[in-house]
Design a protein around this motif. Structure first.
Motif: not given
Length: 465
Positions: A104, A106-107, A286-287, A291, A295-296
């Motif tokens: 996460f 990354r988000r 995370c999805t 996200m 990307e996940v």
């Protein structure tokens, strides 16, 4: 002014909460807190000493509830201003929470609170607990928020849920990993242990997400008791998020991350199926938190190893060496199954482990039986015995080991690791279990210096070359 539950840390003007406990009861230390300058003392039971002049005493029905509410308010309700993930279950909590934090991030900036400690963007400090008490927990969330964190992943243990340590945390996503026998010394029964786990999902708000392992027998019940939207993940059954076409090559595993008609290939440095579950649960969480699916998947392929959790130590030696935190009979069976797959022709699975104080004798017998069933060589050693006799603990484990299984007891853990490495030959697999990256060992009233199994193994392997 600050909020305190440890009378030794009270300073002038602080508020002291008399926390009840099975070992130490804070009500006994109200007088000490007053002498050290506490301006307010919050309590629920009769105090053993007369009230001090100049101190405001507040009696409440539930000190734990009062502490949680006070901490949450005192620090400005930090979890309300962040995306907060909670992870519970018997196994995989630390790893799943760490994977969530890595993915996460990354988000948006994401911190981590787990048995490995509290960390955010390079800043770390150890709590000693999977889920710290309310003062430390809310302080950590506030510090992360002030430092720019927009999210946090929390490991939420059954003890923490039973003791209400995270009662005022506003969880957006909660993940359940699995359920097996553990902590019966504290809870007394599996029903009581599971009941504590359920609290996380009963307390979720309606717009939160409950991310549940559909391959676990707990799925249906947890789905029924939560108000949150339910999201499933798994391997063996159809799920909202599923891992299919799983392939292991060496020390890496690849799989297809599937949700409906969406698919992405993931390749991560993991070797155990249970770690694929952990990663999959983190990806689903995370999805669920918004996200993007693609990307996940990309971030999941870049997750780094979690210290002391199925951590492969490679110093160029001609055998595999793995450090893991496994400490229950089921966890032993799971990690040994992986170890046996890695053993090469004519090789052996060699295990080094002990057990911590406070565990029951039957559990220790089962640890010995699991090792005897799977290993060609067992080296028993000291875990973290606390006030128990480590020799007696080893004897209880040894009672479960078949006389046909070669085994020895070396009390000193550092020596046991060195002896295991000395015995390893080409094609063997060495597994050092029970402590992972945990350091110093408590033995009665003294502390035995120890760097952690991963560091000790690296030290010994470096000398072998």
């Amino acid at each position: 002014m600050k909020l305190c539950i440890d009378s030794r840390k009270v300073e002038k003007g602080d508020v002291f909460f008399c926390m009840p406990g099975s070992v130490t009861d804070g009500h006994r230390f109200a007088g000490m807190a007053a002498d050290r300058g506490a301006s307010v003392i919050v309590y629920q039971d009769e105090l053993p000493e007369a009230q001090s002049d100049g101190v405001c005493y507040i009696r409440v029905p539930d000190v734990v509830k009062a502490l949680n509410e006070a901490c949450d308010s005192f620090y400005g309700h930090p979890s309300h201003h962040m995306k907060v993930f909670g992870v519970t279950g018997t196994s995989g909590k630390t790893t799943t929470a760490a994977f969530i934090s890595q993915i996460f991030a990354r988000r948006m900036p994401c911190g981590l609170i787990s048995s490995s400690g509290i960390s955010f963007e390079g800043k770390k400090y150890d709590t000693g607990l999977s889920t710290p008490e309310a003062v430390t927990l809310q302080t950590a969330l506030k510090r992360m928020l002030d430092d720019g964190a927009k999210a946090a992943a929390l490991e939420v243990s059954a003890h923490a849920l039973a003791e209400g340590r995270a009662a005022c945390v506003d969880f957006d996503v909660a993940v359940f990993t699995n359920l097996s026998e553990n902590h019966l010394d504290f809870f007394g029964s599996m029903d009581a242990y599971y009941e504590a786990k359920k609290q996380l999902f009963r307390g979720l708000k309606g717009d939160a997400a409950a991310v549940l392992n559909i391959d676990s027998d707990t799925y249906s019940e947890l789905s029924a008791i939560t108000k949150a939207r339910v999201i499933s993940y798994g391997i063996r059954r159809e799920a909202d998020y599923r891992a299919v076409d799983i392939r292991r090559q060496g020390m890496q595993t690849s799989f297809t991350f599937r949700s409906g008609n969406r698919e992405e290939r993931v390749c991560a440095g993991l070797i155990a199926e249970f770690d694929i579950y952990n990663l999959l649960g983190a990806m689903a969480a995370c999805t669920a938190a918004g996200m993007p699916f693609k990307e996940v998947a990309a971030a999941a392929s870049e997750v780094g190893p979690v210290r002391g959790r199925m951590q492969c130590i490679d110093a160029g030696q001609p055998f595999a060496a793995i450090v893991d935190y496994a400490h229950t009979p089921q966890q032993f069976s799971d990690v040994f199954a992986v170890g046996k797959e890695l053993v090469k022709e004519n090789g052996r699975l060699i295990a080094v482990f002990g057990d911590d104080g406070g565990r029951d004798e039957e559990s220790r017998h089962k640890l010995g039986a699991a090792a005897s069933e799977n290993c060609g060589r067992v080296i028993l050693t000291m875990g973290d015995p606390g006030d128990e006799d480590p020799d007696a603990i080893a004897a209880q484990i040894g009672a479960g080991i078949s006389p046909r299984t070669p085994h020895v007891y070396l009390r000193d853990r550092a020596e046991a690791v060195e002896e295991a490495v000395r015995e390893c030959q080409d094609g063997d697999v060495l597994m050092i279990l029970g402590r992972g990256g945990d350091g110093d060992i408590r033995l009665g009233s003294r502390t035995v210096a120890y760097p952690g199994d991963d560091v000790r193994l690296q030290q010994v392997l470096a000398k072998r070359r």
